[in-house]
Design an enzyme around this catalytic site. Structure first.
Site, PDB file in Angstrom:
ATOM      1  N   ASP A  92       3.806  -2.566   9.005  1.00  0.00           N
ATOM      2  CA  ASP A  92       2.662  -3.427   8.724  1.00  0.00           C
ATOM      3  C   ASP A  92       3.093  -4.726   8.057  1.00  0.00           C
ATOM      4  OD1 ASP A  92       0.688  -1.932   9.833  1.00  0.00           O
ATOM      5  OD2 ASP A  92      -0.047  -1.066   7.974  1.00  0.00           O
ATOM      6  N   LYS A 119      -1.411  -6.424  10.823  1.00  0.00           N
ATOM      7  CA  LYS A 119      -2.634  -7.185  11.078  1.00  0.00           C
ATOM      8  C   LYS A 119      -2.965  -8.010   9.836  1.00  0.00           C
ATOM      9  CE  LYS A 119      -4.739  -3.851  14.244  1.00  0.00           C
ATOM     10  NZ  LYS A 119      -3.537  -3.039  14.415  1.00  0.00           N
ATOM     11  N   MET A 153     -11.175  20.793  -8.336  1.00  0.00           N
ATOM     12  CA  MET A 153     -11.495  21.842  -9.322  1.00  0.00           C
ATOM     13  C   MET A 153     -12.901  22.407  -9.123  1.00  0.00           C
ATOM     14  SD  MET A 153      -9.742  19.990 -12.643  1.00  0.00           S
ATOM     15  CE  MET A 153     -10.458  18.381 -12.259  1.00  0.00           C
TER      16      MET A 153
END
Length: 267
Positions: free
Chosen positions: A51, A72, A176
């Site tokens: 990227d 991009k 949790m």
């Protein structure tokens, strides 16, 4: 003992990855915030599609000279997602170790679903290696937890709503919550979640003892099912339409119609 087990199980996968595609989270920016597992795979990859927002010094760890920019940036020329998908599939078909290096975490606003769909359709082996998403890195820089016991128990990660051209099927992930599963299900259905919304329950994530179960919200609401899980092991409850496919892939939390009827009668 647990840390030794994790090293024993994970190290061979990371140091000697089999051919396929590895979607790796590069983290929020700094090169040394990538995970150890991600860095090890990066070092032995045959080809890397990276990227635009990653720290370029991270690529110095790579032994491969075949590095392809596919990032991009807003207002700039970039590769189309369809072309990126084709490049990944084509590279994997040559029996190569292929890395798709994404900023942050690949599964948080990283368009990973399109790539995963393309890889699965082509029958390509792939793995997702998580990374630190920017929201958590920014919290670390501020030295301020976004959740506190006294003030905030909910954390929402979102993008601008105007960018979503369809209904936003929200995803909820609970930490949790293994002893409050019925309460969670009833609360979400009261808030408007459809009763057939998919639920994934993941136990001991990333450990050798990891297990996953799937059901729907209405099934989760019917009775006490936390006995399915091992004592003292953490369970993450993941709820939303994005998990629809997992209803067929994971073990059913309610294994039979008779089991379902017993829970329904007990409720």
């Amino acid at each position: 003992m647990n840390s030794t087990q994790v090293t024993t199980v994970n190290a061979p996968i990371a140091s000697s990855p089999i051919p396929g595609v590895y979607l790796i989270g590069a983290g929020p920016g700094a090169a040394d915030l990538i995970t150890v597992r991600g860095a090890r795979i990066l070092a032995v990859a045959d080809i890397i599609f990276y990227d635009a927002l990653i720290d370029m010094s991270m690529l110095e760890w790579c032994t491969s000279t075949n590095m392809v920019p596919v990032g991009k940036r807003c207002g700039a020329h970039s590769s189309s997602q369809r072309f990126i998908n084709k490049q990944l599939v084509d590279a994997a078909s040559k029996n190569l170790v292929v890395v798709r290096l994404k900023g942050g975490d690949p599964l948080i606003f990283g368009r990973a679903q399109e790539e995963i769909d393309a890889l699965e359709q082509a029958g390509v082996h792939y793995e997702v290696v998580p990374g630190i998403t920017t929201a958590l890195a920014a919290s670390a820089q501020l030295k301020q937890p976004p959740t506190t016991r006294e003030l905030s128990r909910t954390l929402t990660l979102t993008t601008l709503p105007g960018r979503c051209s369809h209904e936003d099927h929200k995803t909820s992930i609970y930490y949790m919550a293994r002893d409050q599963l019925t309460e969670v299900a009833n609360t979400l259905m009261a808030q408007g979640y459809p009763s057939n919304t998919p639920v994934c329950l993941m136990e001991s994530v990333s450990l050798p003892s990891e297990r996953g179960f799937a059901c729907t919200l209405d099934e989760l609401s019917l009775g006490d099912v936390h006995h399915h899980f091992l004592d003292r092991q953490p369970v993450v409850v993941m709820i939303g339409e994005v998990y629809r496919k997992q209803l067929q892939l994971l073990s059913p939390l309610i294994r039979s119609e008779s089991n379902f009827a017993v829970l329904q009668a007990a409720s």
